[in-house]
Scaffold this motif. Sequence first.
Motif, PDB file in Angstrom:
ATOM      1  N   GLU A   1       0.835  -1.202   0.000  1.00  0.00           N
ATOM      2  CA  GLU A   1       0.000   0.000   0.000  1.00  0.00           C
ATOM      3  C   GLU A   1       0.874   1.259   0.000  1.00  0.00           C
ATOM      4  OE1 GLU A   1      -3.186   2.200   2.938  1.00  0.00           O
ATOM      5  OE2 GLU A   1      -3.120   0.013   2.935  1.00  0.00           O
ATOM      6  N   HIS A   2       1.891   1.268   0.817  1.00  0.00           N
ATOM      7  CA  HIS A   2       2.778   2.433   0.889  1.00  0.00           C
ATOM      8  C   HIS A   2       3.458   2.708  -0.443  1.00  0.00           C
ATOM      9  CE1 HIS A   2       6.374   4.787   1.863  1.00  0.00           C
ATOM     10  NE2 HIS A   2       5.642   5.291   2.840  1.00  0.00           N
ATOM     11  N   GLU A   3       3.885   1.650  -1.110  1.00  0.00           N
ATOM     12  CA  GLU A   3       4.595   1.785  -2.384  1.00  0.00           C
ATOM     13  C   GLU A   3       3.651   1.834  -3.584  1.00  0.00           C
ATOM     14  OE1 GLU A   3       8.203   2.020  -2.793  1.00  0.00           O
ATOM     15  OE2 GLU A   3       7.724   2.643  -0.742  1.00  0.00           O
ATOM     16  N   ARG A   4       2.364   1.664  -3.322  1.00  0.00           N
ATOM     17  CA  ARG A   4       1.333   1.712  -4.366  1.00  0.00           C
ATOM     18  C   ARG A   4       1.548   0.663  -5.458  1.00  0.00           C
ATOM     19  NH1 ARG A   4       0.191   8.192  -4.741  1.00  0.00           N
ATOM     20  NH2 ARG A   4      -0.309   8.405  -2.543  1.00  0.00           N
ATOM     21  N   VAL A   5       1.811  -0.556  -4.998  1.00  0.00           N
ATOM     22  CA  VAL A   5       1.936  -1.699  -5.894  1.00  0.00           C
ATOM     23  C   VAL A   5       1.031  -2.813  -5.376  1.00  0.00           C
ATOM     24  CG1 VAL A   5       4.310  -1.119  -6.554  1.00  0.00           C
ATOM     25  CG2 VAL A   5       3.920  -2.691  -4.666  1.00  0.00           C
TER      26      VAL A   5
END
Length: 138
Positions: free
Chosen positions: A53-57
């Motif tokens: 989620e943090h890295e948007r993957v």
Amino acid sequence: MPDKLDDELRIALMRIARRVRQQRHDDTLSDSQLSVLYVLTHHGGSTLAALAEHERVTPPSMNRTVNCLVEEGLITRSSSPDDGRKVLIEVTDAGTELVNKTRQRRAEWFAAELSGLDTAEYAALHAAIPVLLKLANS
């Protein structure tokens, strides 16, 4: 339609970001792998889902990134002390050292580039920091 300032600023920022990314201690890691190490070093242990989620993957994509970093000995997976069903991902000493060396190399490169500016250029850049931060955090 973007005007000349939009194009020039966007291109300049992209080039600066590329130049900063090139200043790394280990050329074998991808930008994604290095980003995960930075996140874990800065925020501490995390779950795969939170990292994704943090890295948007996607979680499968993050799993591949994590697997590579585990194989390199830069991060570990272990059961979460709060919930044995969750897997906690943490950076190792080797991963922390790699991040610290990369940060140092990038800081030295950036300081050298800034030292080449004259007083007016440096002041203009300094004055632009709040605006650049606003754009970066939008």
